[in-house]
Design an enzyme around this catalytic site. Structure first.
Site, short mmCIF file in Angstrom:
data_model
loop_
_atom_site.label_atom_id
_atom_site.label_comp_id
_atom_site.label_asym_id
_atom_site.label_seq_id
_atom_site.Cartn_x
_atom_site.Cartn_y
_atom_site.Cartn_z
N ASP A 36 25.67 -21.42 -46.31
CA ASP A 36 25.81 -20.30 -45.37
C ASP A 36 27.12 -20.36 -44.58
OD1 ASP A 36 23.46 -19.10 -45.99
OD2 ASP A 36 22.32 -19.94 -44.32
N LYS A 58 27.07 -14.59 -44.34
CA LYS A 58 27.61 -13.29 -43.87
C LYS A 58 29.09 -13.45 -43.58
CE LYS A 58 23.83 -11.63 -40.99
NZ LYS A 58 23.46 -11.46 -39.60
N MET A 171 22.16 -16.55 -30.87
CA MET A 171 22.38 -15.17 -31.33
C MET A 171 22.30 -14.17 -30.17
SD MET A 171 20.09 -15.38 -34.79
CE MET A 171 18.72 -16.22 -34.02
C1 SAM Z 1 20.85 -17.85 -37.36
S1 SAM Z 1 21.02 -18.98 -36.02
C2 SAM Z 1 20.89 -20.48 -36.89
C3 SAM Z 1 20.68 -21.67 -36.00
C4 SAM Z 1 20.71 -22.98 -36.76
N1 SAM Z 1 19.62 -23.04 -37.70
C5 SAM Z 1 20.66 -24.19 -35.83
O1 SAM Z 1 19.65 -24.93 -35.81
O2 SAM Z 1 21.66 -24.43 -35.15
C6 SAM Z 1 22.73 -18.82 -35.69
C7 SAM Z 1 23.07 -19.00 -34.21
O3 SAM Z 1 23.10 -20.38 -33.86
C8 SAM Z 1 24.07 -20.59 -32.84
N2 SAM Z 1 25.07 -21.55 -33.33
C9 SAM Z 1 25.04 -22.18 -34.51
N3 SAM Z 1 26.06 -23.06 -34.62
C10 SAM Z 1 26.75 -22.97 -33.46
C11 SAM Z 1 27.91 -23.61 -32.95
N4 SAM Z 1 28.54 -24.54 -33.64
N5 SAM Z 1 28.34 -23.27 -31.71
C12 SAM Z 1 27.69 -22.35 -30.99
N6 SAM Z 1 26.60 -21.70 -31.42
C13 SAM Z 1 26.12 -22.01 -32.63
C14 SAM Z 1 24.69 -19.23 -32.53
O4 SAM Z 1 23.97 -18.67 -31.47
C15 SAM Z 1 24.43 -18.49 -33.82
O5 SAM Z 1 24.45 -17.10 -33.62
#
Ligand code: SAM
Length: 256
Positions: A36, A58, A171
């Protein structure tokens, strides 16, 4: 079908070194990897030379493949390859649709395995020195989606806002105003909050403020980068929080 297995692997929050050893071992032996957008592609360099790397994330908010297509592609891959890794950012079971994908491929009799990852919900605030709990300050933390399937903020937000909880919102950047307007109904207006973008990566950025002043940071947000919102008194533990607060107060005094 070969003796195939699909392993759902959490890639961690961004820094490639935050991948688990077990996750790394799965990458090294995979015949095909579906990955992803949030996955640090440096991790893929550890895969075998002939490993098929299939990007299914995406780009600029647009999906190249629907969830249905991804599910079918994984089943097809299981016909041709033995070890398949489905690599997802953070932990696959935290807003990651990991269960849906596992259920689908298992319905075809394909063997599966799960290797958890370090979720951004925990690691991104920690990397900035923001604890999610602190004795005497709060008794829980909430991990909430800032965008549900119909685009709205989760209705769970109000329950978290009414407690001592640290609120960790994933998100949520595009709904920051709605989130803050809701939280402000229940929390002191000087409650600290942080927006952390690209956490644990080189390009990481943090914005700190109090919830009453949330509009000040909106113009600085880069909506093309992932971001997490952290609200609660533990955010004041960030080494720069009070320094920035003092600067703001001094500034407003000068402006008057
Ligand atoms: C679809 S969710 C997936 C979350 C993922 N499974 C996790 O456990 O981190 C995606 C969201 O995770 C957050 N996110 C993921 N990686 C990030 C990062 N390195 N820094 C800030 N926000 C992050 C953001 O809010 C992003 O929109």
């Amino acid at each position: 079908m070969k003796n195939s297995k699909i392993t759902l692997v959490g890639a961690g929050p961004g820094d490639e070194e935050l991948l688990t050893i077990k996750g790394m071992n799965a990458i090294k032996t995979a015949d095909a990897i579906f990955y992803d957008a949030l996955v640090n592609i440096e991790i893929l360099k550890h895969s075998k030379k002939d490993c098929k790397l299939i990007y299914v994330g995406k780009r600029r908010g647009v999906r190249r493949y629907s969830q249905d297509q991804i599910n079918k592609m994984m089943v097809e891959a299981a016909n041709e390859n033995e070890q398949i890794v489905r690599l997802k950012g953070g932990d696959p079971f935290v807003f990651g649709r990991g269960t849906e994908e596992l259920n689908y491929v298992e319905s075809y009799g394909i063997k599966t395995d799960i290797i958890p990852g370090i979720s951004s919900a925990l690691a991104v605030p920690a990397n900035q020195g923001i604890p999610l709990t602190k004795r005497g300050i709060n008794e829980s933390f909430f991990v909430i989606t800032g965008t549900t399937s119909d685009g709205s903020v989760s209705s769970d937000l109000k329950f978290g806002a009414q407690s001592t909880s640290t609120l960790i919102i994933l998100m949520g950047l595009k709904n920051l105003n709605l989130i803050m307007e809701e939280v402000i109904l229940y929390r002191d207006e000087n409650c600290p909050f942080a927006v952390i973008q690209s956490g644990t990566r080189e390009e990481e950025r943090i914005f700190l403020n109090t919830i009453i002043n949330y509009k000040e940071i909106i113009k600085s947000i880069d909506y093309s980068k992932p971001g997490i919102i952290v609200i609660g008194d533990t955010v004041a533990e960030h080494p720069a929080f009070f320094e920035e607060e003092i600067q703001r107060v001094l500034h407003s005094v000068i402006e008057i």
